[in-house]
Write an enzyme that holds these catalytic residues in place. Structure first.
Site, mmCIF file in Angstrom:
data_model
loop_
_atom_site.group_PDB
_atom_site.id
_atom_site.type_symbol
_atom_site.label_atom_id
_atom_site.label_comp_id
_atom_site.label_asym_id
_atom_site.label_seq_id
_atom_site.Cartn_x
_atom_site.Cartn_y
_atom_site.Cartn_z
ATOM 1 N N LYS A 41 12.688 -6.295 25.513
ATOM 2 C CA LYS A 41 13.980 -6.831 25.068
ATOM 3 C C LYS A 41 14.815 -7.435 26.195
ATOM 4 O O LYS A 41 15.591 -8.358 25.971
ATOM 5 C CB LYS A 41 14.803 -5.727 24.383
ATOM 6 C CG LYS A 41 14.332 -5.407 22.971
ATOM 7 C CD LYS A 41 15.278 -4.404 22.332
ATOM 8 C CE LYS A 41 15.004 -4.245 20.864
ATOM 9 N NZ LYS A 41 16.010 -3.435 20.183
ATOM 10 N N ASP B 221 20.661 -6.981 16.663
ATOM 11 C CA ASP B 221 20.923 -5.528 16.599
ATOM 12 C C ASP B 221 22.429 -5.282 16.509
ATOM 13 O O ASP B 221 22.901 -4.431 15.755
ATOM 14 C CB ASP B 221 20.407 -4.814 17.856
ATOM 15 C CG ASP B 221 18.912 -4.547 17.795
ATOM 16 O OD1 ASP B 221 18.349 -4.574 16.685
ATOM 17 O OD2 ASP B 221 18.318 -4.318 18.864
HETATM 18 N N1 LIG Z 1 18.398 1.209 13.562
HETATM 19 C C1 LIG Z 1 18.030 0.180 14.300
HETATM 20 O O1 LIG Z 1 17.836 -0.946 13.817
HETATM 21 C C2 LIG Z 1 17.869 0.355 15.773
HETATM 22 C C3 LIG Z 1 17.783 -0.774 16.623
HETATM 23 C C4 LIG Z 1 17.645 -0.540 18.006
HETATM 24 C C5 LIG Z 1 17.559 0.743 18.496
HETATM 25 N N2 LIG Z 1 17.644 1.808 17.624
HETATM 26 C C6 LIG Z 1 17.554 3.187 18.121
HETATM 27 O O2 LIG Z 1 18.348 3.347 19.265
HETATM 28 C C7 LIG Z 1 17.807 4.377 20.091
HETATM 29 C C8 LIG Z 1 17.802 3.932 21.535
HETATM 30 O O3 LIG Z 1 17.016 2.761 21.667
HETATM 31 P P1 LIG Z 1 17.121 1.861 22.988
HETATM 32 O O4 LIG Z 1 16.339 0.634 22.721
HETATM 33 O O5 LIG Z 1 18.519 1.780 23.444
HETATM 34 O O6 LIG Z 1 16.297 2.790 24.024
HETATM 35 P P2 LIG Z 1 16.459 2.895 25.615
HETATM 36 O O7 LIG Z 1 17.007 1.632 26.169
HETATM 37 O O8 LIG Z 1 15.136 3.398 26.089
HETATM 38 O O9 LIG Z 1 17.578 4.056 25.824
HETATM 39 C C9 LIG Z 1 17.287 5.376 25.498
HETATM 40 C C10 LIG Z 1 18.533 6.238 25.648
HETATM 41 O O10 LIG Z 1 18.207 7.560 25.220
HETATM 42 C C11 LIG Z 1 18.517 8.485 26.268
HETATM 43 N N3 LIG Z 1 17.548 9.586 26.266
HETATM 44 C C12 LIG Z 1 16.210 9.491 26.109
HETATM 45 N N4 LIG Z 1 15.651 10.717 26.158
HETATM 46 C C13 LIG Z 1 16.669 11.598 26.364
HETATM 47 C C14 LIG Z 1 16.739 13.011 26.500
HETATM 48 N N5 LIG Z 1 15.636 13.771 26.418
HETATM 49 N N6 LIG Z 1 17.949 13.584 26.664
HETATM 50 C C15 LIG Z 1 19.071 12.819 26.724
HETATM 51 N N7 LIG Z 1 19.085 11.478 26.607
HETATM 52 C C16 LIG Z 1 17.881 10.870 26.432
HETATM 53 C C17 LIG Z 1 18.415 7.685 27.538
HETATM 54 O O11 LIG Z 1 19.128 8.349 28.545
HETATM 55 P P3 LIG Z 1 18.834 8.056 30.116
HETATM 56 O O12 LIG Z 1 19.584 6.807 30.435
HETATM 57 O O13 LIG Z 1 19.365 9.244 30.792
HETATM 58 O O14 LIG Z 1 17.348 7.892 30.244
HETATM 59 C C18 LIG Z 1 19.038 6.357 27.084
HETATM 60 O O15 LIG Z 1 20.439 6.458 27.077
HETATM 61 C C19 LIG Z 1 16.433 4.701 19.531
HETATM 62 O O16 LIG Z 1 16.526 5.908 18.809
HETATM 63 C C20 LIG Z 1 16.151 3.548 18.561
HETATM 64 O O17 LIG Z 1 15.397 3.976 17.440
HETATM 65 C C21 LIG Z 1 17.799 1.624 16.297
#
Ligand SMILES: NC(=O)c1ccc[n+]([C@@H]2O[C@H](COP(=O)([O-])OP(=O)(O)OC[C@H]3O[C@@H](n4cnc5c(N)ncnc54)[C@H](OP(=O)(O)O)[C@@H]3O)[C@@H](O)[C@H]2O)c1
Length: 292
Positions: free
Chosen positions: A75, A113
C-alpha cells in the site's frame, strides 16, 4: 447489456495486488457485482512478491487492466511507481486503489479506505464534530487513513499505539497538514487516562483478527467510557472480542464490514463509472465470512 458469464475477447480485467492475497474477499465481492450488472468484467487475485512490484504495476498497463486494488504489503511501497496520486493518498500516505488511464498509459493511485470508513460512520449515524473525543488504537496504514479522514472534523483525536514512535509520526504529519487539528500520540500505558471521556473508540490494529480471535487491543482493567461508540475495523471475525467486551459494558459496537464494502464500492464506481450494487456486495461478503 447483459453478459452470459463466459470470458471472451471483450472481457475487461481488474484485480488485487497483495502478498499474500488468497484471503481477500474482494474477488467475490466485485465479481458478484459485475455479474449482477451483466458486465463482461472479471476481478482476479494477483500474488506479487515485494521485489516484483514495479514490474507488476507496469504489467497492468501492458496487459490492458482497467484498474486494481492494492493490499498489504504494497500500500505504501507502490506510491513511487505510480504516475499520480490523489490528495487522499498524500494525506493517508497509502494507496488501496489504482485507476488506469490506458489512452495515456498512466497509473493513478487513490485511497478509498478513508472514504469507505467515513461513509460507514455516516451510514451508522455516528457524527464526529468539535465535541467529539476520538481514541484510535493503532498507528499503521488504517489508523493514518482514518485519523486523516477525521482530522478536519475538529474532534480531539488520540492515537494510542504499542510503538509510540509510529503514533508520533502520524501526529506530526497531521499537524503539518492542518495546523489547527487537535491530535496527540499516547502510549498504551496511558489508555485509561486518554479514553476516560472518549465518545468514539476505533480499533485500527490487527489485534483480534482471525485466527487470533480471543485477544483484544483494549488493556485489561481499563473501563470502557460510558455512552461511547466502538468501531472495530476488523471484519474477520464479524464480531471481535473487543466488540463483545464493549457491548457488555453498554457501548454500541460496529464492525469493519461496512468499511470493506464501501471502499470496494468506491473502487468499483471509479473503474466502471457505474453505481455499485452495495447491498449485494455486503451480502456476498457476509456469506463468505459466515462460512469461514
Ligand atoms: N474494514 C476494512 O475495510 C479495513 C481496511 C483496512 C484495514 N483494516 C484493518 O485495519 C487493521 C490494521 O491494518 P493496517 O493496514 O493499518 O496494518 P498495519 O499498518 O500493519 O498496522 C498494524 C497496527 O496494529 C498494531 N499491532 C499489531 N500487533 C499488535 C499487538 N500484538 N499489540 C498491539 N498492537 C499491535 C501495530 O502496532 P505497532 O506499530 O506497535 O506495530 C500497528 O499499529 C487490520 O485489522 C485490518 O484488517 C480494515
Amino acid at each position: 447489456m447483459t453478459h452470459n458469464g463466459h470470458i471472451d475477447g471483450q472481457t475487461q480485467l481488474v484485480g488485487i495486488i497483495g502478498y499474500p492475497v488468497a484471503h481477500s474477499l474482494s474477488p467475490q465481492m466485485h465479481n458478484a457485482a459485475f455479474a449482477e450488472l451483466g458486465m463482461n468484467w472479471r476481478y482476479v487475485p494477483l500474488l506479487v512478491q515485494p521485489q516484483r512490484l514495479a514490474e507488476a504495476l507496469r504489467g497492468l498497463l501492458a496487459l490492458g487492466f482497467r484498474g486494481a486494488n492494492v493490499t498489504v504489503p504494497h500500500k505504501v511501497t507502490c506510491i513511487p511507481h505510480l504516475d499520480s496520486v490523489t490528495e487522499a493518498v498524500s494525506i493517508a500516505g497509502a494507496v488501496n486503489t489504482i485507476r488506469i488511464d490506458a489512452s495515456q498509459g498512466r497509473l493513478e493511485g487513490l485511497n478509498t479506505d478513508m472514504s469507505g470508513f467515513l461513509t460507514d460512520l455516516a451510514v451508522n449515524q455516528v457524527s464526529v464534530n468539535e465535541e467529539s473525543r476520538v481514541v484510535i488504537l493503532g498507528a499503521g496504514g488504517a489508523a493514518r487513513a482514518i485519523g486523516a479522514g477525521l482530522a478536519r472534523s475538529g474532534a480531539e483525536i488520540a492515537f494510542v499505539n504499542r510503538t509510540l514512535e509510529r503514533a508520533v509520526q502520524i501526529v506530526d504529519f497531521l499537524r503539518a497538514s492542518w495546523e489547527s487539528c487537535k491530535v496527540k500520540a499516547v502510549g498504551l500505558e496511558d489508555l485509561a487516562e486518554v479514553s476516560r471521556e472518549a465518545t468514539l473508540i476505533i480499533n485500527a490494529t490487527s489485534v483480534g483478527m482471525f485466527p487470533y480471535t480471543d485477544v483484544s487491543p483494549w488493556r485489561e482493567g481499563v473501563p470502557f467510557p460510558k455512552g461511547a461508540v466502538l468501531y472495530d475495523t476488523i471484519y474477520r471475525p464479524l464480531q471481535t472480542k473487543l466488540m463483545r467486551d464493549a457491548e457488555r459494558s453498554g457501548l454500541r459496537a460496529i464492525g469493519g464490514l461496512g468499511m470493506l464494502v464501501y471502499q470496494g464500492a468506491a473502487a468499483f464506481e471509479l473503474w466502471t463509472g457505474k453505481k455499485a450494487p452495495i447491498e449485494l456486495m455486503r451480502r456476498v461478503c457476509l456469506e463468505h465470512l459466515n462460512q469461514s
